[in-house]
Design a protein around this motif. Structure first.
Motif, mmCIF file in Angstrom:
data_model
loop_
_atom_site.group_PDB
_atom_site.id
_atom_site.type_symbol
_atom_site.label_atom_id
_atom_site.label_comp_id
_atom_site.label_asym_id
_atom_site.label_seq_id
_atom_site.Cartn_x
_atom_site.Cartn_y
_atom_site.Cartn_z
ATOM 1 N N GLU A 51 0.798 -1.103 -0.062
ATOM 2 C CA GLU A 51 0.073 0.114 0.009
ATOM 3 C C GLU A 51 0.736 1.157 0.069
ATOM 4 O O GLU A 51 0.352 2.216 -0.672
ATOM 5 N N ALA A 54 2.243 1.595 -3.460
ATOM 6 C CA ALA A 54 1.588 2.015 -4.384
ATOM 7 C C ALA A 54 1.113 3.554 -4.328
ATOM 8 O O ALA A 54 1.043 4.152 -5.142
ATOM 9 N N ALA A 63 -3.516 4.572 0.019
ATOM 10 C CA ALA A 63 -3.782 3.473 -0.869
ATOM 11 C C ALA A 63 -4.307 2.370 0.165
ATOM 12 O O ALA A 63 -3.879 1.955 1.079
ATOM 13 N N GLY A 65 -5.390 -1.708 -0.171
ATOM 14 C CA GLY A 65 -5.634 -2.897 -0.908
ATOM 15 C C GLY A 65 -6.905 -3.686 -0.501
ATOM 16 O O GLY A 65 -7.501 -3.442 0.708
ATOM 17 N N CYS A 66 -7.409 -4.369 -1.362
ATOM 18 C CA CYS A 66 -8.621 -5.101 -1.326
ATOM 19 C C CYS A 66 -8.660 -6.237 -2.309
ATOM 20 O O CYS A 66 -7.618 -6.537 -2.910
ATOM 21 N N ALA A 72 -12.885 -2.539 -5.314
ATOM 22 C CA ALA A 72 -12.108 -1.200 -5.336
ATOM 23 C C ALA A 72 -13.170 -0.255 -5.860
ATOM 24 O O ALA A 72 -13.241 0.816 -5.118
ATOM 25 N N LEU A 210 -7.091 -2.096 -5.548
ATOM 26 C CA LEU A 210 -6.576 -1.194 -4.580
ATOM 27 C C LEU A 210 -7.448 0.130 -4.665
ATOM 28 O O LEU A 210 -8.146 0.342 -6.048
ATOM 29 N N THR A 212 -7.121 4.419 -4.288
ATOM 30 C CA THR A 212 -6.420 5.545 -3.956
ATOM 31 C C THR A 212 -7.131 6.495 -3.456
ATOM 32 O O THR A 212 -8.396 6.596 -4.115
ATOM 33 N N LEU A 245 -7.024 -7.709 1.063
ATOM 34 C CA LEU A 245 -6.239 -8.149 0.466
ATOM 35 C C LEU A 245 -5.222 -9.282 1.079
ATOM 36 O O LEU A 245 -4.808 -9.325 1.982
ATOM 37 N N ALA A 250 -0.047 -8.931 -2.426
ATOM 38 C CA ALA A 250 0.286 -8.117 -2.144
ATOM 39 C C ALA A 250 2.185 -8.104 -2.215
ATOM 40 O O ALA A 250 2.519 -7.166 -2.784
#
Length: 389
Positions: A51, A54, A63, A65-66, A72, A210, A212, A245, A250
């Motif tokens: 994260e 990114a 950011a 994560g998912c 997202a 992801l 953001t 995530l 990752a």
């Protein structure tokens, strides 16, 4: 019709995962091993590390994560407080998740046609909708898609945002590393959604996504929503979802992220070479009635060419011709969203979005990945030339 000899008899796949993996195999396996050693498989330190990396790559402060790009989109919309009673304007020429995520938060999708050069949402078409009352009273956000790896016209969308007091949510599923006036996708709108599906230019080895955002409030809420609405374990402040995530994904993504600028440049180089080969073959044309229309890149955009998409006369016949010669291709997308059976309740009909419908009948994506060889590109263009000979 006479065949022009094809330079390579070997299959030319649309995408070859094995070539990329061979180049980074040891790093990827070491990253997976580190997760196995840590025994922290969900939202572990590797997720936090990715994260952060990114967010830096996107020049965004946050950011999240998912589990997928679809999640997202849902997280970005829901965390931005878009829901029942709101409307979101987006494009009918995109993957299904663009509209399904709007429905999933309880909002109303309103569709607007595309710019036929870029295939992205048309600012003029959005403006036409915003001029119509009472629709304007309900529209809370616009969701442009950075289709095929090129950002939508963000200058114009930003002007709309301030004039009409809207949120801008980026569907950047195909555009990690793309920029608009040197600002990366992911830092243009109020929030953005990325997909790391295995075919993407930044790809997981499974599903991953992801969000953001520039907003601390959206960041905080998205993190809560991805974990069943929990700020503290087993204390659920609202009804969220399970969209966490995996640490293994990752870790893989962080390895690949280090190579992405180089891979994206290789894609741009391949696009230039395709353009040159088509032009030298006498196939490039200004419109599909005269020949093959090559991808257009706005001078303000840095395209990552997630896909290299042409407009082709007799597209379906051409695709069969390529398939018979073991050359991969794909249609993104053959049925616009307003004509999907499951979305009939949106109330649209054939003819409502003629530019999107024309694109659906004409677009063809050709093999495009950083490891694609020059002789393979030549064989692709030779085969297209043979079809039109």
């Amino acid at each position: 019709m006479q065949d022009v000899p094809v330079r390579s008899a070997a299959p030319i796949p649309m995408l070859d995962f094995s070539r990329q993996f061979a180049s980074i195999r040891d790093e990827v396996l070491a990253a997976i091993e580190s997760v196995c050693d840590s025994q922290q498989f969900i939202l572990g330190p590797q997720v936090e590390s990715f994260e952060a990396a990114a967010a830096t790559a996107c020049n965004a402060p946050h950011a999240i994560g998912c589990a997928s790009g679809t999640d997202a989109l849902w997280l970005a919309l829901f965390a931005a407080n878009i829901g029942p009673g709101d409307a979101v304007i987006t494009t009918p020429f995109s993957f299904f998740a663009t509209v399904s995520a709007i429905l999933r938060v309880g909002a109303q999708p309103i569709l607007a046609d595309i710019d036929p050069r870029t295939f992205n949402l048309s600012v003029e078409a959005v403006e036409d909708i915003l001029q119509k009352a009472p629709v304007t009273q309900k529209v809370k956000a616009v969701l442009p898609v950075h289709l095929y790896g090129q950002c939508a016209d963000w200058n114009a969308f930003t002007e709309l945002k301030y004039r009409h007091h809207l949120l801008l949510i980026e569907d950047a599923a195909q555009a990690f590393g793309a920029t608009w006036n040197d600002t990366p996708a992911g830092a243009l709108g109020d929030a953005a959604a990325f997909s790391f599906y295995p075919t993407k230019n930044l790809s997981a080895m499974g599903d991953a996504g992801l969000v953001t955002t520039l907003s601390g409030a959206i960041d905080e809420r998205a993190r809560v929503l991805r974990s069943h609405g929990m700020r503290r374990r087993y204390y659920h402040d609202e009804v969220g979802w399970n969209s966490r995530l995996d640490s293994i994904q990752a870790a893989i993504l962080e390895v690949k992220l280090r190579y992405l600028p180089h891979w994206n440049q290789q894609r741009r180089n391949l696009a230039v070479r395709y353009d040159d080969l088509f032009s030298r073959a006498g196939l490039a044309a200004a419109n599909v009635a005269e020949g093959v229309v090559l991808p257009y890149t706005d001078r303000r955009a840095t395209h990552v060419f997630h896909q290299y998409v042409i407009r082709a006369p007799r597209r379906d016949a051409l695709r069969k011709y390529l398939t018979d010669r073991r050359i991969g291709s794909e249609i993104y997308y053959p049925v616009p969203l307003h004509l999907q059976t499951s979305l009939v309740d949106l109330g649209y009909k054939r003819g409502d979005f003629p530019k999107s419908e024309a694109a659906a009948d004409e677009v063809l994506a050709l093999p495009m990945y950083p490891e694609l060889r020059e002789d393979e590109q030549e064989a692709v263009v030779d085969a297209v030339a043979s079809f039109y000979a």
